[in-house]
Design an enzyme around this catalytic site. Structure first.
Site, mmCIF file in Angstrom:
data_model
loop_
_atom_site.group_PDB
_atom_site.id
_atom_site.type_symbol
_atom_site.label_atom_id
_atom_site.label_comp_id
_atom_site.label_asym_id
_atom_site.label_seq_id
_atom_site.Cartn_x
_atom_site.Cartn_y
_atom_site.Cartn_z
ATOM 1 C CE LYS A 204 -48.200 49.196 -1.491
ATOM 2 N NZ LYS A 204 -48.004 50.491 -2.145
ATOM 3 C CE1 TYR B 285 -41.806 36.949 30.453
ATOM 4 C CE2 TYR B 285 -43.093 37.420 28.485
ATOM 5 C CZ TYR B 285 -42.268 36.570 29.203
ATOM 6 O OH TYR B 285 -41.909 35.371 28.675
HETATM 7 C C1 LIG Z 1 -49.127 51.245 -2.362
HETATM 8 C C2 LIG Z 1 -49.289 52.005 -3.613
HETATM 9 C C3 LIG Z 1 -50.569 52.386 -4.056
HETATM 10 C C4 LIG Z 1 -51.818 52.180 -3.245
HETATM 11 O O1 LIG Z 1 -51.890 53.090 -2.191
HETATM 12 P P1 LIG Z 1 -53.173 53.178 -1.233
HETATM 13 O O2 LIG Z 1 -52.940 54.381 -0.419
HETATM 14 O O3 LIG Z 1 -53.175 51.926 -0.410
HETATM 15 O O4 LIG Z 1 -54.371 53.246 -2.092
HETATM 16 C C5 LIG Z 1 -50.662 53.007 -5.288
HETATM 17 N N1 LIG Z 1 -49.569 53.226 -6.038
HETATM 18 C C6 LIG Z 1 -48.317 52.900 -5.638
HETATM 19 C C7 LIG Z 1 -47.152 53.188 -6.516
HETATM 20 C C8 LIG Z 1 -48.140 52.282 -4.407
HETATM 21 O O5 LIG Z 1 -46.910 51.964 -3.992
#
Ligand SMILES: *Cc1c(COP(=O)(O)O)cnc(C)c1O
Length: 366
Positions: A47, A263
């Site tokens: 993601k 700045y």
């Molecule tokens: C983001 C996410 C993960 C992965 O989490 P990490 O801590 O990056 O390993 C797993 N399951 C769900 C539902 C997530 O939203």
């Protein structure tokens, strides 16, 4: 020292790029798989543009290493599917009436966490049922299981998985994880033979690394495959950061003792030296809160970042002049790492990584 020539030529309009080391990415995936019991499936979570690493790039590179991919949205899933990836893709976001046809067209797996969402499913669709055992976000309450079972029994729907998500698995030895785990195990027990043949999953990276008893039939790893331990307290040996963010020197000019930079003029040169201007700023993802706190590497040498970081430029201070066009490592090998930036900002490496603007090119290297 060997002179490092920049990959950004005088002709290009690119001001920075992100290198994705595919060898390191695969090394991390292999290391994580060693910790997964035999026969357990693995999902790489890609993601937010694969935590800033480039979703399609990472999805292709890991296609031979994992059994499935996880994304936040249908849009992300379509982007990956269109790049030619054939692995199953689980979409974590609740499905909506407006995107059900996309699940069918692109062969995506839905995550269903409410009765409303369940009504959107049809017999040809693949979906997992999510339970909220304490994350406090998405999913059915475990108490809703009897009603859910009734509805499923009256329908032609065929869920293919059952999942939950931990709130505190990034901390080793968390009581809360154990409470969630007990609730989930109780639920699975109540399901009896109904759960047979379904993929059951709960663990993110922290779950996999700190709670091996919570692997069930699949684990979902994100941050660890990109090379960062979920906990700053218990780092996992062997994980290596995959990403390096690089730019080049835009301008180098002399700076007199006492002259101020940027700045608010909150930094002045302690002695005569050189001002090095890097054409990347907070619009690209170098958070302004890092001003005067970080270092970058120029031609292999660490230089202090000085003055406020601006929207499109960041300044460094050098005792000696550097060449225009010389390579600058903003983040990654020979420079600071995302977890070090995160600590300075009182946040987590996730936020640093996915904050690198998607407009910046991701280049695979091996
Ligand atoms: C983001 C996410 C993960 C992965 O989490 P990490 O801590 O990056 O390993 C797993 N399951 C769900 C539902 C997530 O939203």
């Amino acid at each position: 020292m060997k002179r490092r020539t920049t990959q950004i030529t005088a002709k290009s309009n690119i001001t920075s790029y992100v290198e994705i080391n595919l060898t390191v990415l695969k090394h991390n995936a292999a290391l994580l798989k060693e910790r997964v019991p035999d026969g357990i499936k693995t999902m790489a979570v890609v993601k937010a543009n694969a935590y800033g690493h480039g979703a399609a790039l990472v999805a292709h590179a890991l296609s031979g290493s994992v059994t499935a991919l996880g994304v936040a949205s249908v849009e992300e899933a379509i982007n990956i599917r269109n790049s030619g990836v054939i692995l199953p893709i689980l979409v974590f976001a609740p499905p909506r009436a407006g995107n059900i046809s996309d699940y069918k067209t692109y062969n995506l797996v839905a995550t269903v966490g409410s009765f409303y969402e369940l009504e959107l499913m049809s017999s040809s669709m693949s979906f997992h049922i999510e339970f909220d055992t304490g994350m406090g976000r998405l999913g059915f309450s475990p108490n809703e299981w009897p009603e859910l079972l009734q509805k499923l029994n009256k329908s032609e729907l065929k869920p293919s998985g059952v999942m939950t998500h931990f709130a505190t698995a990034d901390a080793p030895g968390s009581d809360k994880v154990n409470v969630q785990l007990q609730l989930f195990n109780k639920l699975l027990e109540d399901m009896g033979s109904w759960k047979q043949g379904k993929v059951i999953h709960a663990s993110n990276s922290g779950g996999l690394l700190y709670y091996p008893e919570a692997a069930f039939s699949m684990v979902r790893f994100g941050i660890a495959v990109y090379g960062f331990s979920p906990s700053a307290v218990e780092s996992i040996p062997g994980l290596k950061p995959v990403l390096s963010w690089k730019s080049c020197v835009s301008v180098c000019k002399p700076l007199k003792k006492g002259e101020t930079v940027s700045y608010e003029a909150n930094w002045s040169a302690p002695q005569d030296g050189w001002l090095v201007v890097v054409p990347v700023g907070y619009a690209d993802g170098i958070r302004r809160g890092l001003s005067n706190k970080i270092e970058m590497s120029v031609a292999g040498k660490r230089l202090k970042q000085v003055g406020n970081i601006t929207m499109d430029y960041t300044m460094l201070y050098s005792n000696e002049p550097v060449e225009t066009g010389e390579e600058v490592v903003i983040l990654g090998e020979n420079a600071m790492m995302a977890d070090e930036w995160a600590e300075l900002l009182d946040t987590i490496p996730y936020e640093i990584l996915c904050g690198i603007h998607p407009k910046i090119e991701r280049r695979p290297v091996s």
